[in-house]
Design a protein around this motif. Structure first.
Motif: not given
Length: 351
Positions: A286-302
């Motif tokens: 039942d683990a929730e699975i999510r995707v950080i889809p784009t390069h911008l999204d990943n860069a911004r989050a990091a």
């Protein structure tokens, strides 16, 4: 001589431990909140929370909202607390193979301004690359007219606790990035791997009321993984099996996470993300699975996570350093003071 907190280059990404940090953490997530909520949520005594809140108010990080108070009986009404208008900015940088993200965030974690810089680190010297980053950082300081509290950078590859970076895609081999940054940027500097930072972003976003164990599986220029929990972030060894699906399920079976995040440009392809998601569903329950889809999204989050780490870990320490910097600004291109060093609300630029 710089303090040990200023010299620390690896992010903390741990549960806030000091009374002020613990209170600020709860206020960030649940604002507006009452002091009674902070007492219950932190497990600290009423006098301890009162002192912590007073210090946070004095540092311009928290403010009272008497307009939101509701009388509940005789005596002085309780007054809710919320984050104040940000007294400074944090700079976050995510270094990529052909483009580098740079953003300025306020103490609420909102991105005020961001941009992608088209630069290939492997095609220029490290010093030339740092000069480009410092120039853009200086421009953000001029734009905000607010002090820069700290600077954080993420890179691919392996980053040691002292900020030495080995990243083949960047052309860096055991490269001392921190020393070069300190010659141009005179605020506390944090450098870490992008995988660690994305896991740190998940940790920072977790509600204190519902902490969870999160597995981050990253596939981009490199493949890596980390686990985020309230206690900290831990990098994991990844077995490079026949496919991304096999590598991801091998990790999930060992970690047994409550949530799984798929990050990196490999998951911009919907078919890849769906295939890995289906495979994980077979072992993750039942683990929730999510995707950080784009390069911008990943860069911004990091970038945002590494930029906010010192504020979340030691808010009063940052406030004390900024107060000292205002009376004795450091020399160089970028100091703790933005141009003009005015403390005023920022317009809502960026995302």
């Amino acid at each position: 001589m710089e303090s040990s907190a200023r010299l620390r280059t690896a992010p903390s990404f741990t549960r806030p431990s000091s009374p002020a940090a613990a209170c600020l953490h709860l206020i960030r997530h649940f604002q507006p909140v009452m002091r009674s909520t902070l007492i219950e949520g932190t497990g600290r005594s009423q006098p301890t929370v009162t002192r912590a809140v007073s210090a946070l108010i004095g540092a311009d990080l928290v403010r009272e909202r008497p307009d939101l108070s509701t009388p509940t009986g005789p005596g002085r009404p309780t007054i809710p607390l919320e984050l104040a208008t940000s007294p400074w900015i944090q700079i976050g940088v995510a270094v990529g193979t052909k483009a580098t993200y740079i953003g300025a965030v306020n103490s609420r974690g909102a991105v005020l301004r961001e941009q992608m810089i088209d630069v290939t680190p492997s095609a220029i010297t490290v010093d030339e690359f740092i000069e480009i980053v410092a120039t853009h950082t200086n421009n953000l300081a001029k734009f905000s007219e607010l002090p820069i509290a700290n600077f954080g950078m993420t890179t691919s590859g392996v980053v040691t606790d002292t900020g030495m970076v080995t990243a083949p895609n960047l052309g860096w081999e055991n490269t001392d990035v921190v020393s070069r940054l300190r010659r141009r940027i005179h605020v506390p500097i944090t450098v870490t791997s992008v995988i660690t930072a994305i896991a740190g972003a998940e940790q920072q976003a977790q509600s204190p009321a519902r902490p969870a164990r999160v597995l981050v599986f990253y596939a981009d220029d490199s493949i890596g993984a980390a686990v985020a929990s309230p206690e900290g972030v831990q990098l994991l060894p990844v077995r490079h099996l026949r496919s991304l699906e096999d590598s991801a399920t091998n990790l999930a079976a060992k970690v047994n996470p409550a949530e799984i995040v798929l990050a990196g440009s490999a998951f911009e392809v919907p078919t890849t993300a769906r295939a890995v998601g289906r495979a994980l569903r077979q072992v993750a329950g039942d683990a929730e699975i999510r995707v950080i889809p784009t390069h911008l999204d990943n860069a911004r989050a990091a970038a945002r996570a590494v930029a906010l780490d010192r504020l979340i870990d030691d808010p009063l320490g940052l406030a004390k350093r900024l107060a000292s910097a205002s009376s004795a600004p450091a020399a160089g291109a970028v100091s703790g003071l933005g141009t003009g060093a005015k403390r005023r609300p920022q317009p809502g630029f960026g995302r």
